[in-house]
Scaffold this active site. Sequence first.
Site, PDB file in Angstrom:
ATOM      1  N   ASN A   9      65.831  69.831  92.618  1.00 35.77           N
ATOM      2  CA  ASN A   9      65.535  69.557  91.210  1.00 35.77           C
ATOM      3  C   ASN A   9      66.820  69.041  90.581  1.00 35.77           C
ATOM      4  O   ASN A   9      67.758  69.809  90.374  1.00 35.77           O
ATOM      5  CB  ASN A   9      65.063  70.866  90.544  1.00 35.77           C
ATOM      6  N   TRP A  10      66.848  67.748  90.314  1.00 38.66           N
ATOM      7  CA  TRP A  10      68.082  67.136  89.827  1.00 38.66           C
ATOM      8  C   TRP A  10      68.299  67.365  88.333  1.00 38.66           C
ATOM      9  O   TRP A  10      69.316  66.939  87.771  1.00 38.66           O
ATOM     10  CB  TRP A  10      68.084  65.623  90.133  1.00 38.66           C
ATOM     11  N   LYS A  11      67.331  67.955  87.664  1.00 39.38           N
ATOM     12  CA  LYS A  11      67.433  68.267  86.230  1.00 39.38           C
ATOM     13  C   LYS A  11      67.904  67.028  85.447  1.00 39.38           C
ATOM     14  O   LYS A  11      67.577  65.905  85.826  1.00 39.38           O
ATOM     15  CB  LYS A  11      68.331  69.495  86.019  1.00 39.38           C
ATOM     16  N   HIS A  94      58.956  75.340  84.820  1.00 39.91           N
ATOM     17  CA  HIS A  94      60.346  75.706  85.117  1.00 39.91           C
ATOM     18  C   HIS A  94      60.891  76.587  83.988  1.00 39.91           C
ATOM     19  O   HIS A  94      60.544  76.395  82.821  1.00 39.91           O
ATOM     20  CB  HIS A  94      61.201  74.446  85.277  1.00 39.91           C
ATOM     21  N   GLU A  96      63.580  76.566  82.458  1.00 42.41           N
ATOM     22  CA  GLU A  96      64.228  75.838  81.358  1.00 42.41           C
ATOM     23  C   GLU A  96      63.186  75.259  80.400  1.00 42.41           C
ATOM     24  O   GLU A  96      63.423  75.168  79.197  1.00 42.41           O
ATOM     25  CB  GLU A  96      65.165  74.761  81.930  1.00 42.41           C
ATOM     26  N   GLU A 164      61.862  81.855  90.721  1.00 41.70           N
ATOM     27  CA  GLU A 164      63.235  81.595  90.286  1.00 41.70           C
ATOM     28  C   GLU A 164      63.618  82.619  89.223  1.00 41.70           C
ATOM     29  O   GLU A 164      63.297  82.424  88.033  1.00 41.70           O
ATOM     30  CB  GLU A 164      63.339  80.189  89.677  1.00 41.70           C
ATOM     31  N   GLY A 170      71.780  78.682  88.056  1.00 37.01           N
ATOM     32  CA  GLY A 170      73.014  78.058  87.576  1.00 37.01           C
ATOM     33  C   GLY A 170      74.127  79.041  87.259  1.00 37.01           C
ATOM     34  O   GLY A 170      75.115  78.695  86.637  1.00 37.01           O
ATOM     35  N   SER A 210      70.725  79.476  92.383  1.00 43.53           N
ATOM     36  CA  SER A 210      72.029  79.461  93.054  1.00 43.53           C
ATOM     37  C   SER A 210      71.925  79.413  94.583  1.00 43.53           C
ATOM     38  O   SER A 210      72.698  80.060  95.282  1.00 43.53           O
ATOM     39  CB  SER A 210      72.874  80.658  92.595  1.00 43.53           C
ATOM     40  N   GLY A 231      68.848  73.584  92.586  1.00 43.87           N
ATOM     41  CA  GLY A 231      69.308  72.827  91.420  1.00 43.87           C
ATOM     42  C   GLY A 231      70.663  72.187  91.702  1.00 43.87           C
ATOM     43  O   GLY A 231      70.757  71.157  92.368  1.00 43.87           O
ATOM     44  N   GLY A 232      71.729  72.821  91.241  1.00 47.14           N
ATOM     45  CA  GLY A 232      73.075  72.262  91.335  1.00 47.14           C
ATOM     46  C   GLY A 232      73.444  71.710  92.706  1.00 47.14           C
ATOM     47  O   GLY A 232      74.006  70.607  92.816  1.00 47.14           O
TER      48      GLY A 232
HETATM   49  P1  13P Z   1      70.539  76.271  90.582  1.00 46.06           P
HETATM   50  O1  13P Z   1      70.330  76.032  92.063  1.00 46.06           O
HETATM   51  O2  13P Z   1      71.515  75.339  89.964  1.00 46.06           O
HETATM   52  O3  13P Z   1      70.789  77.717  90.284  1.00 46.06           O
HETATM   53  O4  13P Z   1      69.124  75.896  89.869  1.00 46.06           O
HETATM   54  C1  13P Z   1      67.953  76.435  90.369  1.00 46.06           C
HETATM   55  C2  13P Z   1      66.811  75.775  89.707  1.00 46.06           C
HETATM   56  O5  13P Z   1      66.583  75.965  88.528  1.00 46.06           O
HETATM   57  C3  13P Z   1      65.983  74.861  90.504  1.00 46.06           C
HETATM   58  O6  13P Z   1      64.812  74.515  89.841  1.00 46.06           O
END
Ligand code: 13P
Length: 250
Positions: A9-11, A94, A96, A164, A170, A210, A231-232
């Site tokens: 997920n590149w956000k 998600h 967020e 999640e 993050g 993470s 994510g990251g």
């Molecule tokens: P991180 O891997 O940056 O913690 O993010 C997880 C995430 O929200 C994937 O959708």
Amino acid sequence: MRTPYIAGNWKMHKTTAEAEELARSLVRSLDRENKKVMIAPAFTALGPVKGCLEGSHILLGAQNMGPEEQGAHTGEVSVLMLKDLGVEAVILGHSERRHKYGEQDDLINRKVRLALSHDLEVVLCVGETLEQREGGVTRRIVEQQIRGGLKEVGDLGRITIAYEPVWAIGTGKTATPKDADDTHGFIRDLLSRLYSAKVAEDTVIQYGGSVKPNNAAELMSMENIDGLLVGGASLAADSFVPIVRYDTGS
Ligand code: 13P
């Protein structure tokens, strides 16, 4: 047998050129992997990234979509537009979207049903906040989100659940593999109660929060963890490729 499913997920990251560069690099590195892999760039990069994925088995995902096919919804992107760009999967619910943009289970459920009616695969995200975890209500929250998100969804064939925990996203804090697996086991039991033992057995449940190259294998070695939503660490080939290539040594 559930096929391991690793998604990035590149956000809200990457210009078009940056997204294309990463997509090309992933295609070069991951073409021989037999795991299921999906990447979800920002809306603006979906079309260009689709071009880079031509002939590859990496799936193209979106990070969200609007709850209606079309109409007066300023700022939204519809399922028809995603289909038009060759998108195959969509991440919905998600944390967020839930916590920064106020999305609730009813809205998420409308999106889930709309996506399925257009044959998109769905990754439905669920997870508790730190306060909820400390209050001992993790299972209640996860159950509520799954029941709400899947209301009137009869067939889970195109659904992946992503657990999640919000406090692990993050932050560098990962749920311990055992804690994550406990919640995944609870989710599988819930799917068995809501659907059937067979559906529960067949549904892929990803872990997100993470995930890094150094914890992917241990997470994936757990009985009920079938995939990862990253994510990251999905923003660079150097970290995403080793995650996809994790080796549990078994
Ligand atoms: P991180 O891997 O940056 O913690 O993010 C997880 C995430 O929200 C994937 O959708």
